[in-house]
Design an enzyme around this catalytic site. Structure first.
Site, short mmCIF file in Angstrom:
data_model
loop_
_atom_site.label_atom_id
_atom_site.label_comp_id
_atom_site.label_asym_id
_atom_site.label_seq_id
_atom_site.Cartn_x
_atom_site.Cartn_y
_atom_site.Cartn_z
N LYS A 114 0.62 10.68 7.98
CA LYS A 114 0.73 9.42 8.55
C LYS A 114 1.42 8.55 7.26
O LYS A 114 0.74 8.07 6.32
CB LYS A 114 -0.79 8.80 8.91
CG LYS A 114 -0.82 7.68 9.77
CD LYS A 114 -2.15 7.32 10.33
CE LYS A 114 -2.25 6.23 11.26
NZ LYS A 114 -2.21 4.90 10.31
N CYS B 115 -2.07 -21.66 -22.34
CA CYS B 115 -1.56 -20.35 -22.83
C CYS B 115 -2.31 -19.68 -23.89
O CYS B 115 -2.57 -20.11 -24.90
CB CYS B 115 -0.06 -20.46 -23.27
SG CYS B 115 0.52 -18.98 -23.61
N TYR C 113 8.95 9.93 13.68
CA TYR C 113 8.03 10.90 13.78
C TYR C 113 7.84 11.26 15.52
O TYR C 113 6.99 12.20 15.98
CB TYR C 113 6.88 10.50 13.56
CG TYR C 113 6.13 9.29 13.75
CD1 TYR C 113 5.83 8.97 15.16
CD2 TYR C 113 6.16 8.28 12.87
CE1 TYR C 113 5.42 7.53 15.31
CE2 TYR C 113 5.95 6.91 13.20
CZ TYR C 113 5.76 6.57 14.46
OH TYR C 113 5.18 5.35 14.63
N CYS D 236 -0.39 -19.36 -27.06
CA CYS D 236 0.45 -20.46 -27.82
C CYS D 236 -0.45 -21.84 -27.45
O CYS D 236 -0.26 -22.89 -28.11
CB CYS D 236 1.94 -20.67 -27.36
SG CYS D 236 2.32 -21.36 -25.94
N GLU E 196 0.90 16.32 10.93
CA GLU E 196 2.03 15.54 10.19
C GLU E 196 1.41 14.45 9.06
O GLU E 196 0.28 14.04 9.48
CB GLU E 196 2.83 14.49 11.21
CG GLU E 196 3.61 15.47 12.37
CD GLU E 196 4.04 14.61 13.33
OE1 GLU E 196 4.55 13.33 13.08
OE2 GLU E 196 4.22 15.04 14.54
N LYS F 68 -8.00 9.89 8.52
CA LYS F 68 -7.84 9.05 7.44
C LYS F 68 -8.55 9.75 6.23
O LYS F 68 -9.63 9.88 6.12
CB LYS F 68 -8.54 7.65 7.73
CG LYS F 68 -8.08 6.79 8.91
CD LYS F 68 -6.99 5.82 8.25
CE LYS F 68 -6.25 5.20 9.29
NZ LYS F 68 -6.03 3.74 8.98
N CYS G 42 6.70 -19.80 -27.58
CA CYS G 42 5.73 -19.14 -26.97
C CYS G 42 5.92 -17.65 -27.60
O CYS G 42 6.90 -17.06 -27.05
CB CYS G 42 5.37 -19.20 -25.56
SG CYS G 42 3.94 -18.27 -25.02
N CYS H 40 3.55 -20.49 -18.37
CA CYS H 40 3.55 -21.34 -19.86
C CYS H 40 4.78 -21.96 -19.98
O CYS H 40 6.04 -21.50 -20.15
CB CYS H 40 3.20 -20.42 -20.96
SG CYS H 40 3.63 -21.36 -22.60
N ASP I 201 2.74 5.38 5.79
CA ASP I 201 2.15 3.89 5.71
C ASP I 201 3.08 2.96 5.35
O ASP I 201 3.47 2.60 4.30
CB ASP I 201 0.97 3.73 4.55
CG ASP I 201 -0.06 2.91 4.49
OD1 ASP I 201 -0.12 2.36 5.66
OD2 ASP I 201 -0.75 2.50 3.64
P1 AMP Z 1 -2.78 2.57 13.59
O1 AMP Z 1 -1.73 1.45 13.39
O2 AMP Z 1 -3.54 2.82 12.52
O3 AMP Z 1 -3.32 2.53 15.04
O4 AMP Z 1 -1.94 3.77 13.58
C1 AMP Z 1 -0.79 4.04 14.49
C2 AMP Z 1 0.51 3.79 13.79
O5 AMP Z 1 0.63 4.91 12.80
C3 AMP Z 1 1.55 3.95 14.69
O6 AMP Z 1 2.09 2.92 14.91
C4 AMP Z 1 2.72 4.59 13.57
O7 AMP Z 1 3.47 3.38 13.16
C5 AMP Z 1 1.96 5.02 12.38
N1 AMP Z 1 2.39 6.33 11.93
C6 AMP Z 1 2.80 6.80 10.81
N2 AMP Z 1 3.16 8.11 10.77
C7 AMP Z 1 2.85 8.64 11.85
C8 AMP Z 1 3.07 9.67 12.64
N3 AMP Z 1 3.58 10.92 11.87
N4 AMP Z 1 2.78 10.16 14.04
C9 AMP Z 1 2.54 8.77 14.75
N5 AMP Z 1 2.17 7.54 14.15
C10 AMP Z 1 2.32 7.50 12.70
ZN ZN Z 2 2.56 -19.79 -24.24
#
Ligand code: AMP
Ligand code: ZN
Length: 668
Positions: free
Chosen positions: A112, A403, A222, A406, A110, A309, A427, A421, A114
Site C-alpha cells: 500500500k 538566538c 495498482y 549570538c 501488494e 496496516k 551570528c 536570527c 503512501d
Molecule cells: P484508505 O485511503 O486508507 O481508505 O486506502 C485506500 C487508498 O489506498 C486508495 O485510495 C489508494 O489510493 C491507496 N492505495 C495505495 N496502494 C494501493 C494498492 N496497492 N491497491 C489499492 N489501493 C492502494
Molecule cells: Zn544568531
C-alpha cells in the site's frame, strides 16, 4: 520526410526514451542526447503550431496556471479500503467472503503506497484527464499537473486496451528525492517539507504546473478499471498495465492461503524500511475479477480487498532537553533531544520539533515522556506526550526569544512558521554556514577545504566571510591544529584554483536567498556580469525567464546591502570570475567537454574545418577514425559507407550538421 512525419517521429522516440528512463530506469541514451531531441521537437512545434498535440512530450515541463480546479465526476467510483491489523482480522474477512462466492480463492498481495490517490482516464490510448479521489464520487481535475509526471504515459503502448478506462494509482515522492529536495530548499533558505506524502498531495493542487514539473513526483499504478478488460485476474491486470507503459512495482505476489498472505506481510514489515518509497501496509485483493464482481462493494469499500496496516513502531522515551539549531540562513529549528531508544532498527536520539507552533500544539516540555513513532516515515516523529508521566513541577515550554548562538532577538516574518536570527553577519553558524556553502562542490568546489576546517578558521578568527579566504597566508595556517604543511598547500592551491570557476557558479556560491543553481545559471547568462545584475531593478528581473517576484526581491535586497557589495568588490580584486569570461563571450565554451567527434562527409552551412574548429572551441575533441571512444559522428553528405557500418556496429549516434549546430547554440 516532411515536417509532420519528423515531428511524429521525434515524439515517438522521446516517448520511448522517456519510458525507458522513468518507468524502466534503463535509459539507452544520455540525458544530453535526450535534451537535444526534446529541444529539436520544441523548435519544430513552435514553428508549426498546426501540429499541436496535447500529449506531446514537450508539454512535460508544464507552464499552465490553474486558478481553480474543475470538479469532475468519476466514470467509476473510487473506494476506500477496509483495514485489518492481525491474522485474525484477515481470517474473519476470508470467512465472510467465502460465504459470498463459489470456487477457490486466491489473492494478490501488494504494497500500500503512501501518497495521494489518482484516477487517470485514457481514451483511445491517450491520456484524457486525471482526477483526484475527492469524495470518491467526484474529484478535482488535475490533468495539467499529472501530465508533468514523467512516469505517467501520455500515450499508451500496445493495442489491446479498452476505448476508455481508468488507471488507478498513487502519486508519491521517493524518499531519496524527498531528502534531496529538502536539502536544496534549505540551501536557498526555503522551509523544508515535513513528509513525502503531504508534499505529494500538496503538489497535485499547485496552481503553477511548471512548479509541479520540478517536484520529483512519481506515479505507481495498482489497478485498471473499465467495463471490460482483456484480463481475468488482478495479477494479470498489473502485468497488462506494465505492458501498456505504466509504472507498476514488481513486488506483488500471488498467495493461495492466509498463511502465504501473512508471509508476504511479515516480509515487508521488516523490509519496508529499505524500499525507495514509503508504504504503510499491504493490500490483499481477491485475484479473480469474476469473483471480485460477485463480491461487490459496501457503501465505502470493496468487499474483495482489504488493507493490512503495519504497526507503526512506537516507543515512549524521555525528552531530556529541547535545543535550537541555527541554519545558514538564520532559520531556527527546535530539536527534541531524547533518551536514546531503539526504534525500527535504529537508535533514535533526536527528533525535529519543526517550529514554535508544533511545540505549542503538542504541548511538549522538557522532562516529559513522549511517544516517538517511525512508521512509513523516514524521520522519527513525536506524536504526543504521556501526560500520566508528566512531572508535577513541569512548566510549558517557553520558545526562545533570542538566538542561542549570538543572543540577538529573533524575528518571525508574517506567514512563515520559522523564527529567524536576523544577525546575518555576526551570528557564528550563519557565518560558517555561508562560507561552507561558498566552498561546496556545486559552488566554488574548493579542494582541500572541508566544512570542519571552515568552522576552525572562523573560530580562530582567521576569516569572517568568504572574501577573507582569498587573503589567507601560509604562515597563519601552519600553526593551526591538524594543519600539516601538505594540507596547507592543498588548501591554498584549492583556493587559487577556485578563481577559474565560471561566473554562474560564483553567483550560486554567494548564497543569495532563493538563488539556487538553476536560477544562478539563468541570471548569469542573462546579465553576463555581476555589475549588470547589481544594477537590475525588480521590474527588469521579473522579465527574465523563470524569475519571479520573490527571487527578484531577494536579489535586489542582497545588492542593496553594502556589506555584500564590498565583499563582491573584494572577490573581484582577488580575481574571482564575476562576469562571463572572454572565452565564453568569444564562443569558447565547455559544452562539449569530454566528448569526441568524428567528422565525415561534405557540409553545406559551414566548412569541414570550421566544423572542427567549433568542436574544439566548445571543449570537444576531434578524432580522425571511429572507435569506442567516439561520442558522435557528425555526418554530412556522402559519408563513407565503411564509416557508417562501423558506427552502426559500435552503436555510435550519427548526427547531422544542423543537429550539431543546435547542440552548441541551445544549451541553457
Ligand atoms: P484508505 O485511503 O486508507 O481508505 O486506502 C485506500 C487508498 O489506498 C486508495 O485510495 C489508494 O489510493 C491507496 N492505495 C495505495 N496502494 C494501493 C494498492 N496497492 N491497491 C489499492 N489501493 C492502494
Ligand atoms: Zn544568531
Amino acid at each position: 520526410m516532411d515536417v509532420k512525419q519528423e515531428i511524429e517521429q521525434l515524439r515517438s522516440e522521446l516517448r520511448e526514451h522517456n519510458y525507458r528512463y522513468y518507468v524502466l530506469s534503463d535509459p539507452i541514451i544520455s540525458d544530453y542526447e535526450f535534451d537535444q531531441k526534446l529541444k529539436k521537437l520544441q523548435l519544430l512545434e513552435e514553428k508549426h503550431p498546426e501540429f499541436y498535440d496535447p500529449n506531446s512530450p514537450t508539454l512535460r515541463v508544464g507552464g499552465d496556471i490553474t486558478k481553480n480546479f474543475n470538479t469532475v465526476v468519476h466514470d467509476f467510483r473510487m473506494y476506500s479500503l477496509d483495514n485489518s491489523y492481525s491474522l485474525e482480522d484477515l481470517l474473519d474477512w476470508e470467512k465472510r467472503i467465502k460465504k459470498l462466492v463459489d470456487g477457490d480463492l486466491n489473492y494478490t498481495c501488494e504494497l500500500k503506497y503512501d501518497g495521494a490517490s489518482i484516477s487517470i482516464t485514457y481514451q483511445d490510448g491517450k491520456l484524457l484527464r486525471a482526477v483526484t479521489r475527492g469524495d470518491g464520487i467526484q474529484g478535482d481535475d488535475v490533468t495539467v499537473n499529472i501530465k508533468t509526471i514523467r512516469s505517467v504515459p501520455l500515450v499508451l503502448k500496445g493495442n489491446d486496451f479498452p476505448n476508455r478506462f481508468d488507471a488507478r494509482g498513487e502519486i508519491i515522492i521517493p524518499i531519496s528525492d524527498f531528502i534531496k529536495m529538502n536539502e536544496e530548499r534549505e540551501d536557498i533558505g526555503e522551509e523544508p517539507f515535513k513528509n513525502p506524502r503531504n508534499t505529494a498531495s500538496g503538489s497535485l493542487k499547485l496552481q503553477d504546473s511548471a512548479e509541479v514539473a520540478r517536484r520529483p513526483l512519481d506515479c505507481l499504478i495498482y489497478a485498471l478499471v473499465a467495463e471490460k478488460l482483456p484480463v481475468s485476474t488482478q495479477f494479470e491486470t498489473l502485468q497488462k498495465a506494465r505492458e501498456w507503459g505504466f509504472k507498476v512495482p514488481d513486488v506483488a505476489k500471488l498467495a493461495g492461503t492466509m498463511e502465504e498472505v501473512m508471509e508476504f506481510i511479515n516480509y515487508w514489515d521488516v523490509h519496508r524500511h529499505n524500499l525507495p518509497y514509503e508504504t504503510d501496509g499491504v493490500v490483499i485483493k481477491v485475484n479473480n475479477l469474476q469473483q471480485q464482481e460477485e463480491l461487490g462493494y459496501t457503501a465505502k469499500a470493496p468487499r474483495w480487498a482489504i488493507a493490512y496496516k503495519f504497526k507503526a513502531e512506537r516507543v515512549a522515551t524521555l525528552l531530556e532537553k529541547i535545543t535550537y539549531q541555527v541554519g545558514r540562513t538564520g532559520a531556527i529549528t527546535p530539536v527534541a533531544n531524547l533518551k536514546p531508544v531503539a526504534l525500527a532498527g535504529t537508535i533514535v536520539k533526536r527528533a525535529s520539533l519543526h517550529n514554535a507552533d508544533q511545540i505549542k500544539k503538542l504541548d511538549v516540555r522538557e522532562g516529559d515522556t513522549v511517544f516517538v513513532e517511525k512508521g512509513g516515515e523516514i524521520i522519527p516523529k513525536i506524536l504526543g506526550v504521556d501526560l500520566t508521566k508528566r512531572p508535577p513541577n513541569s512548566k510549558p515550554t517557553q520558545y526562545i526569544t533570542n538566538c542561542p548562538e549570538c543572543n540577538t532577538p529573533l524575528i518571525r516574518k508574517e506567514g512563515e512558521a520559522q523564527h529567524y536570527c536576523p544577525n546575518t553577519y555576526g551570528c557564528p553558524p550563519q557565518i560558517i554556514g555561508r562560507i561552507q556553502h561558498f566552498i561546496s562542490r556545486k559552488a566554488m568546489d574548493i579542494d582541500g577545504l572541508g566544512d570542519e576546517t571552515v568552522a576552525q578558521l572562523v573560530n580562530e578568527k582567521l576569516i569572517t566571510n568568504y572574501a577573507d579566504l582569498y587573503n589567507l597566508k601560509k604562515e597563519q595556517l601552519l600553526p593551526l591544529e591538524r594543519m600539516a604543511k601538505k594540507s596547507v598547500e592543498n588548501l591554498l592551491q584549492g583556493i587559487e584554483k577556485s578563481k577559474n570557476i565560471p561566473f554562474e557558479r560564483v553567483l550560486f556560491a554567494l548564497g543569495i536567498r532563493h538563488v539556487g543553481e538553476t536560477v544562478a545559471k539563468k541570471l548569469a547568462r542573462h546579465y553576463k556580469s555581476i555589475d549588470a545584475l547589481q544594477n537590475a531593478s525588480i521590474e527588469e528581473l521579473v522579465q527574465v525567464d523563470e524569475i519571479g517576484e520573490i527571487i527578484a526581491k531577494s536579489v535586489v535586497d542582497f545588492f542593496q546591502n553594502p556589506i555584500n557589495t564590498s565583499l563582491i568588490e573584494r572577490l573581484k580584486n582577488a580575481g574571482v570570475q564575476l562576469k562571463i569570461s572572454e572565452e565564453e563571450l568569444k564562443g569558447q565554451t565547455t559544452i562539449l567537454q569530454g566528448k569526441t567527434f568524428v567528422v565525415s562527409g561534405a557540409f553545406h552551412k559551414i566548412s569541414r574545418n570550421e566544423l572542427k574548429k567549433l568542436i574544439e572551441t566548445n571543449g570537444g575533441k576531434v578524432a580522425s577514425s571511429i572507435s569506442k571512444k567516439t561520442t558522435y559522428i557528425v555526418a554530412g553528405e556522402n559519408m563513407g559507407p565503411s564509416k557508417k557500418a562501423k558506427a552502426e556496429t559500435l552503436n555510435i549516434p550519427i548526427i547531422s550538421e544542423e543537429e550539431f549546430l543546435q547542440m552548441i547554440t541551445n544549451t541553457i
